[in-house]
Write a protein that holds these residues in place. Structure first.
Motif, PDB file in Angstrom:
ATOM      1  N   MET A   1      19.201  27.205-134.420  1.00 40.47           N
ATOM      2  CA  MET A   1      20.046  27.953-135.349  1.00 40.47           C
ATOM      3  C   MET A   1      20.643  26.969-136.360  1.00 40.47           C
ATOM      4  N   SER A   2      20.480  27.280-137.640  1.00 39.83           N
ATOM      5  CA  SER A   2      20.993  26.369-138.672  1.00 39.83           C
ATOM      6  C   SER A   2      22.488  26.580-138.888  1.00 39.83           C
ATOM      7  N   SER A   3      23.100  25.605-139.564  1.00 41.90           N
ATOM      8  CA  SER A   3      24.536  25.714-139.822  1.00 41.90           C
ATOM      9  C   SER A   3      24.844  26.936-140.666  1.00 41.90           C
ATOM     10  N   SER A   4      23.944  27.283-141.596  1.00 41.36           N
ATOM     11  CA  SER A   4      24.200  28.459-142.425  1.00 41.36           C
ATOM     12  C   SER A   4      24.129  29.739-141.591  1.00 41.36           C
ATOM     13  N   ASP A   5      23.275  29.755-140.570  1.00 37.37           N
ATOM     14  CA  ASP A   5      23.207  30.924-139.688  1.00 37.37           C
ATOM     15  C   ASP A   5      24.485  31.077-138.874  1.00 37.37           C
ATOM     16  N   ILE A   6      25.054  29.966-138.444  1.00 38.79           N
ATOM     17  CA  ILE A   6      26.273  30.005-137.626  1.00 38.79           C
ATOM     18  C   ILE A   6      27.440  30.570-138.428  1.00 38.79           C
ATOM     19  N   LEU A   7      27.540  30.208-139.708  1.00 40.14           N
ATOM     20  CA  LEU A   7      28.681  30.630-140.524  1.00 40.14           C
ATOM     21  C   LEU A   7      28.475  31.966-141.233  1.00 40.14           C
ATOM     22  N   ALA A   8      27.226  32.353-141.454  1.00 39.94           N
ATOM     23  CA  ALA A   8      26.938  33.580-142.211  1.00 39.94           C
ATOM     24  C   ALA A   8      27.603  34.797-141.581  1.00 39.94           C
ATOM     25  N   ASN A   9      28.289  35.543-142.423  1.00 38.63           N
ATOM     26  CA  ASN A   9      28.959  36.798-142.052  1.00 38.63           C
ATOM     27  C   ASN A   9      30.150  36.635-141.113  1.00 38.63           C
ATOM     28  N   LYS A  10      30.551  35.409-140.830  1.00 39.85           N
ATOM     29  CA  LYS A  10      31.772  35.212-140.037  1.00 39.85           C
ATOM     30  C   LYS A  10      32.963  35.500-140.949  1.00 39.85           C
ATOM     31  N   ARG A  11      33.988  36.132-140.388  1.00 39.50           N
ATOM     32  CA  ARG A  11      35.182  36.484-141.155  1.00 39.50           C
ATOM     33  C   ARG A  11      36.239  35.402-141.011  1.00 39.50           C
ATOM     34  N   VAL A  12      36.688  34.888-142.160  1.00 39.39           N
ATOM     35  CA  VAL A  12      37.703  33.840-142.175  1.00 39.39           C
ATOM     36  C   VAL A  12      38.916  34.327-142.963  1.00 39.39           C
ATOM     37  N   LEU A  13      40.087  34.090-142.397  1.00 37.11           N
ATOM     38  CA  LEU A  13      41.339  34.384-143.089  1.00 37.11           C
ATOM     39  C   LEU A  13      41.921  33.063-143.561  1.00 37.11           C
ATOM     40  N   ILE A  14      42.087  32.932-144.880  1.00 40.50           N
ATOM     41  CA  ILE A  14      42.727  31.747-145.448  1.00 40.50           C
ATOM     42  C   ILE A  14      44.190  32.098-145.691  1.00 40.50           C
ATOM     43  N   ALA A  15      45.087  31.360-145.079  1.00 43.26           N
ATOM     44  CA  ALA A  15      46.520  31.528-145.328  1.00 43.26           C
ATOM     45  C   ALA A  15      46.954  30.324-146.162  1.00 43.26           C
ATOM     46  N   GLU A  16      47.137  30.553-147.450  1.00 40.76           N
ATOM     47  CA  GLU A  16      47.376  29.456-148.400  1.00 40.76           C
ATOM     48  C   GLU A  16      48.088  30.021-149.616  1.00 40.76           C
ATOM     49  N   ASP A  17      49.103  29.314-150.116  1.00 36.54           N
ATOM     50  CA  ASP A  17      49.842  29.811-151.273  1.00 36.54           C
ATOM     51  C   ASP A  17      49.483  29.125-152.588  1.00 36.54           C
ATOM     52  N   GLU A 113      32.135  18.712-146.328  1.00 34.32           N
ATOM     53  CA  GLU A 113      31.321  18.471-145.121  1.00 34.32           C
ATOM     54  C   GLU A 113      32.168  18.478-143.856  1.00 34.32           C
ATOM     55  N   LEU A 114      33.395  17.967-143.952  1.00 38.33           N
ATOM     56  CA  LEU A 114      34.276  17.973-142.778  1.00 38.33           C
ATOM     57  C   LEU A 114      34.730  19.397-142.447  1.00 38.33           C
ATOM     58  N   LEU A 115      35.044  20.174-143.479  1.00 41.24           N
ATOM     59  CA  LEU A 115      35.419  21.574-143.261  1.00 41.24           C
ATOM     60  C   LEU A 115      34.261  22.328-142.620  1.00 41.24           C
ATOM     61  N   GLN A 116      33.066  22.140-143.150  1.00 32.19           N
ATOM     62  CA  GLN A 116      31.893  22.838-142.606  1.00 32.19           C
ATOM     63  C   GLN A 116      31.650  22.435-141.151  1.00 32.19           C
ATOM     64  N   ALA A 117      31.722  21.158-140.857  1.00 30.48           N
ATOM     65  CA  ALA A 117      31.513  20.687-139.485  1.00 30.48           C
ATOM     66  C   ALA A 117      32.570  21.271-138.544  1.00 30.48           C
ATOM     67  N   MET A 118      33.829  21.338-139.002  1.00 30.52           N
ATOM     68  CA  MET A 118      34.894  21.887-138.185  1.00 30.52           C
ATOM     69  C   MET A 118      34.657  23.384-137.923  1.00 30.52           C
ATOM     70  N   LEU A 119      34.268  24.110-138.965  1.00 27.46           N
ATOM     71  CA  LEU A 119      33.983  25.539-138.806  1.00 27.46           C
ATOM     72  C   LEU A 119      32.853  25.755-137.800  1.00 27.46           C
ATOM     73  N   ILE A 120      31.799  24.988-137.938  1.00 29.01           N
ATOM     74  CA  ILE A 120      30.650  25.118-137.026  1.00 29.01           C
ATOM     75  C   ILE A 120      31.066  24.808-135.594  1.00 29.01           C
ATOM     76  N   SER A 121      31.874  23.751-135.408  1.00 24.53           N
ATOM     77  CA  SER A 121      32.271  23.394-134.040  1.00 24.53           C
ATOM     78  C   SER A 121      33.103  24.503-133.389  1.00 24.53           C
ATOM     79  N   HIS A 122      33.936  25.191-134.170  1.00 26.26           N
ATOM     80  CA  HIS A 122      34.775  26.250-133.601  1.00 26.26           C
ATOM     81  C   HIS A 122      34.061  27.588-133.504  1.00 26.26           C
ATOM     82  N   LEU A 123      32.999  27.798-134.294  1.00 30.55           N
ATOM     83  CA  LEU A 123      32.340  29.102-134.320  1.00 30.55           C
ATOM     84  C   LEU A 123      31.001  29.130-133.599  1.00 30.55           C
ATOM     85  N   SER A 124      30.583  27.989-133.067  1.00 27.66           N
ATOM     86  CA  SER A 124      29.283  27.928-132.362  1.00 27.66           C
ATOM     87  C   SER A 124      29.424  28.499-130.956  1.00 27.66           C
TER      88      SER A 124
END
Length: 124
Positions: A1-17, A113-124
């Protein structure tokens, strides 16, 4: 499974002002085919949470800071990963964010790249 497959269609809430940070994060996350919702205050993040797969939580926001928003979400039974986004160095914040119920910490401005790696590690 590629990194794009892991993140595709995952729902993310950004809390940022910060509008610029929102634009940058949204562009990256949508490029990775994630579904993005934005809350501009900690209180909005608590009110808007609805089955997201992960939350990116700024620490310093109006109305309710990221720590308090995280604590409210955890009290409500939200168990998805919450990643603190902070202008402080992660070394300074890591222990504090974990103690307050968050799963990880990323410093701003973040490296894509660090954000993507972190997302993949938490969503895999």
């Amino acid at each position: 499974m590629s990194s794009s497959d892991i993140l595709a269609n995952k729902r993310v809430l950004i809390a940022e002002d910060n509008k610029i940070n929102i634009i940058v994060a949204r562009r990256l996350l949508e490029k990775w085919q994630m579904v993005v919702d934005v809350a501009e205050t900690g209180l909005q993040a608590v009110e808007m949470y609805d089955d997201h797969d992960i939350i990116l939580m700024d620490i310093h926001m109006p109305e309710m800071d990221g720590y308090a928003a995280c604590e409210e979400l955890r009290k409500a039974g939200v168990s998805v990963p919450i990643v603190a986004i902070t202008a402080s160095t992660p070394i300074d914040e890591k222990d504090k964010v974990v103690a307050r119920g968050m799963d990880d910490c990323l410093s701003k401005p973040f490296v894509p790249e660090l954000l993507q790696a972190m997302l993949i590690s938490h969503l895999s």
